[in-house]
Design a protein around this motif. Structure first.
Motif, PDB file in Angstrom:
ATOM      1  N   ARG A  10       1.757  -0.994  -0.463  1.00  0.00           N
ATOM      2  CA  ARG A  10       0.123   0.131   0.374  1.00  0.00           C
ATOM      3  C   ARG A  10       1.095   0.867   0.036  1.00  0.00           C
ATOM      4  N   LEU A  11       2.016   1.041   0.451  1.00  0.00           N
ATOM      5  CA  LEU A  11       2.755   2.405   1.054  1.00  0.00           C
ATOM      6  C   LEU A  11       4.257   1.693   0.402  1.00  0.00           C
ATOM      7  N   MET A  12       5.073   2.525  -0.281  1.00  0.00           N
ATOM      8  CA  MET A  12       6.590   1.728  -1.197  1.00  0.00           C
ATOM      9  C   MET A  12       7.287   2.901  -0.565  1.00  0.00           C
ATOM     10  N   LYS A  13       8.325   2.333  -0.921  1.00  0.00           N
ATOM     11  CA  LYS A  13       9.730   2.724  -0.815  1.00  0.00           C
ATOM     12  C   LYS A  13      10.309   2.967  -2.136  1.00  0.00           C
ATOM     13  N   ARG A  14      10.500   4.788  -2.125  1.00  0.00           N
ATOM     14  CA  ARG A  14      11.369   5.081  -3.731  1.00  0.00           C
ATOM     15  C   ARG A  14      11.366   4.093  -4.221  1.00  0.00           C
ATOM     16  N   GLN A  15      12.290   3.022  -3.944  1.00  0.00           N
ATOM     17  CA  GLN A  15      12.839   1.494  -4.839  1.00  0.00           C
ATOM     18  C   GLN A  15      11.721   0.804  -5.612  1.00  0.00           C
ATOM     19  N   THR A  16      10.571   0.307  -4.689  1.00  0.00           N
ATOM     20  CA  THR A  16       9.658   0.020  -5.410  1.00  0.00           C
ATOM     21  C   THR A  16       8.346   0.474  -5.659  1.00  0.00           C
ATOM     22  N   ALA A  17       8.496   1.887  -5.192  1.00  0.00           N
ATOM     23  CA  ALA A  17       7.212   2.758  -6.211  1.00  0.00           C
ATOM     24  C   ALA A  17       8.194   3.469  -7.496  1.00  0.00           C
ATOM     25  N   CYS A  18       9.398   2.761  -7.829  1.00  0.00           N
ATOM     26  CA  CYS A  18       9.929   2.784  -8.934  1.00  0.00           C
ATOM     27  C   CYS A  18       9.901   1.814 -10.050  1.00  0.00           C
ATOM     28  N   ALA A  19       9.378   0.189  -9.850  1.00  0.00           N
ATOM     29  CA  ALA A  19      10.183  -0.219 -10.103  1.00  0.00           C
ATOM     30  C   ALA A  19       8.012  -1.253 -10.147  1.00  0.00           C
ATOM     31  N   TYR A  20       7.642  -0.572  -9.543  1.00  0.00           N
ATOM     32  CA  TYR A  20       6.253  -0.261  -9.704  1.00  0.00           C
ATOM     33  C   TYR A  20       5.968   0.582 -11.030  1.00  0.00           C
ATOM     34  N   VAL A  21       6.441   1.689 -11.002  1.00  0.00           N
ATOM     35  CA  VAL A  21       6.042   2.683 -12.564  1.00  0.00           C
ATOM     36  C   VAL A  21       6.753   2.209 -13.598  1.00  0.00           C
ATOM     37  N   ASP A  22       8.162   0.864 -13.648  1.00  0.00           N
ATOM     38  CA  ASP A  22       9.193   1.162 -14.159  1.00  0.00           C
ATOM     39  C   ASP A  22       9.656   2.054 -15.041  1.00  0.00           C
ATOM     40  N   MET A  23      10.229   2.768 -13.897  1.00  0.00           N
ATOM     41  CA  MET A  23      10.982   4.334 -14.260  1.00  0.00           C
ATOM     42  C   MET A  23      12.002   3.485 -13.644  1.00  0.00           C
ATOM     43  N   SER A  24      13.644   4.120 -13.732  1.00  0.00           N
ATOM     44  CA  SER A  24      14.982   4.945 -13.238  1.00  0.00           C
ATOM     45  C   SER A  24      14.085   5.832 -11.909  1.00  0.00           C
ATOM     46  N   ALA A  25      15.793   5.857 -11.060  1.00  0.00           N
ATOM     47  CA  ALA A  25      15.284   7.030  -9.398  1.00  0.00           C
ATOM     48  C   ALA A  25      14.876   8.565 -10.088  1.00  0.00           C
ATOM     49  N   ALA A  26      15.617   8.706 -11.622  1.00  0.00           N
ATOM     50  CA  ALA A  26      15.893   9.199 -12.357  1.00  0.00           C
ATOM     51  C   ALA A  26      14.091   9.868 -12.763  1.00  0.00           C
ATOM     52  N   GLU A  27      14.496   9.380 -13.674  1.00  0.00           N
ATOM     53  CA  GLU A  27      13.109   9.519 -14.307  1.00  0.00           C
ATOM     54  C   GLU A  27      11.920   9.563 -13.318  1.00  0.00           C
ATOM     55  N   PHE A  28      11.647   8.632 -12.533  1.00  0.00           N
ATOM     56  CA  PHE A  28      10.976   8.863 -11.377  1.00  0.00           C
ATOM     57  C   PHE A  28      10.738  10.253 -10.661  1.00  0.00           C
ATOM     58  N   GLU A  29      11.922  10.725 -10.623  1.00  0.00           N
ATOM     59  CA  GLU A  29      11.897  11.802  -9.905  1.00  0.00           C
ATOM     60  C   GLU A  29      11.522  12.799 -10.208  1.00  0.00           C
ATOM     61  N   ARG A  30      11.245  13.040 -11.913  1.00  0.00           N
ATOM     62  CA  ARG A  30      10.962  14.270 -12.716  1.00  0.00           C
ATOM     63  C   ARG A  30       9.588  13.698 -12.988  1.00  0.00           C
ATOM     64  N   GLU A  31       9.292  12.747 -13.003  1.00  0.00           N
ATOM     65  CA  GLU A  31       7.444  12.951 -13.239  1.00  0.00           C
ATOM     66  C   GLU A  31       6.983  13.218 -12.060  1.00  0.00           C
ATOM     67  N   ILE A  32       7.660  13.469 -10.993  1.00  0.00           N
ATOM     68  CA  ILE A  32       6.713  13.922  -9.221  1.00  0.00           C
ATOM     69  C   ILE A  32       7.416  15.543  -9.895  1.00  0.00           C
ATOM     70  N   ALA A  33       8.794  16.351 -10.104  1.00  0.00           N
ATOM     71  CA  ALA A  33       9.009  17.485 -10.363  1.00  0.00           C
ATOM     72  C   ALA A  33       7.859  18.021 -10.862  1.00  0.00           C
ATOM     73  N   ALA A  34       6.663  17.121 -12.484  1.00  0.00           N
ATOM     74  CA  ALA A  34       6.673  17.763 -13.413  1.00  0.00           C
ATOM     75  C   ALA A  34       5.120  17.852 -12.870  1.00  0.00           C
ATOM     76  N   GLY A  35       4.798  16.841 -11.205  1.00  0.00           N
ATOM     77  CA  GLY A  35       3.168  16.661 -11.161  1.00  0.00           C
ATOM     78  C   GLY A  35       2.544  15.819 -12.006  1.00  0.00           C
ATOM     79  N   ARG A  36       2.812  14.714 -12.319  1.00  0.00           N
ATOM     80  CA  ARG A  36       2.352  13.468 -13.179  1.00  0.00           C
ATOM     81  C   ARG A  36       2.280  12.188 -12.371  1.00  0.00           C
ATOM     82  N   LEU A  37       3.747  12.692 -10.870  1.00  0.00           N
ATOM     83  CA  LEU A  37       3.254  11.172 -10.321  1.00  0.00           C
ATOM     84  C   LEU A  37       3.307  11.966  -8.816  1.00  0.00           C
ATOM     85  N   PRO A  38       2.307  11.164  -8.087  1.00  0.00           N
ATOM     86  CA  PRO A  38       1.969  12.484  -6.448  1.00  0.00           C
ATOM     87  C   PRO A  38       3.986  12.482  -5.638  1.00  0.00           C
ATOM     88  N   MET A  39       3.305  13.465  -4.870  1.00  0.00           N
ATOM     89  CA  MET A  39       4.608  13.394  -3.972  1.00  0.00           C
ATOM     90  C   MET A  39       4.467  12.169  -3.017  1.00  0.00           C
TER      91      MET A  39
END
Length: 83
Positions: A10-39
């Motif tokens: 239900r709640l995921m650490k960064r590495q798990t959340a990245c795997a969930y959306v199939d993104m690298s950590a850098a891609e994941f952070e960019r999507e958060i910064a762009a508002g396309r993924l939640p904080m």
């Protein structure tokens, strides 16, 4: 390949959340910064991402959800928006 769960937490650490959306950590952070993924929320020893919130954001992006976007504080900051 990567982390696999029969049921994602239900709640995921960064590495798990990245795997969930199939993104690298850098891609994941960019999507958060762009508002396309939640904080994340603070829980335990660090940030955690809600699986359901990630799903809602993705549903908005893909048009699967008919939800109007509320004012997002990120749009008003220099780091995440035009502020």
């Amino acid at each position: 390949m990567g982390i696999q769960f029969s049921t994602w937490p239900r709640l995921m650490k960064r590495q798990t959340a990245c795997a969930y959306v199939d993104m690298s950590a850098a891609e994941f952070e960019r999507e958060i910064a762009a508002g396309r993924l939640p904080m994340p929320v603070d829980m335990g020893r660090g940030p955690r991402w809600s699986r359901e919130e990630i799903d809602r954001f993705i549903e908005r992006l893909t048009g699967e959800a008919d939800v109007t976007t509320a004012n997002d504080w990120r749009a008003q900051t220099k780091l995440y928006g035009n502020g």
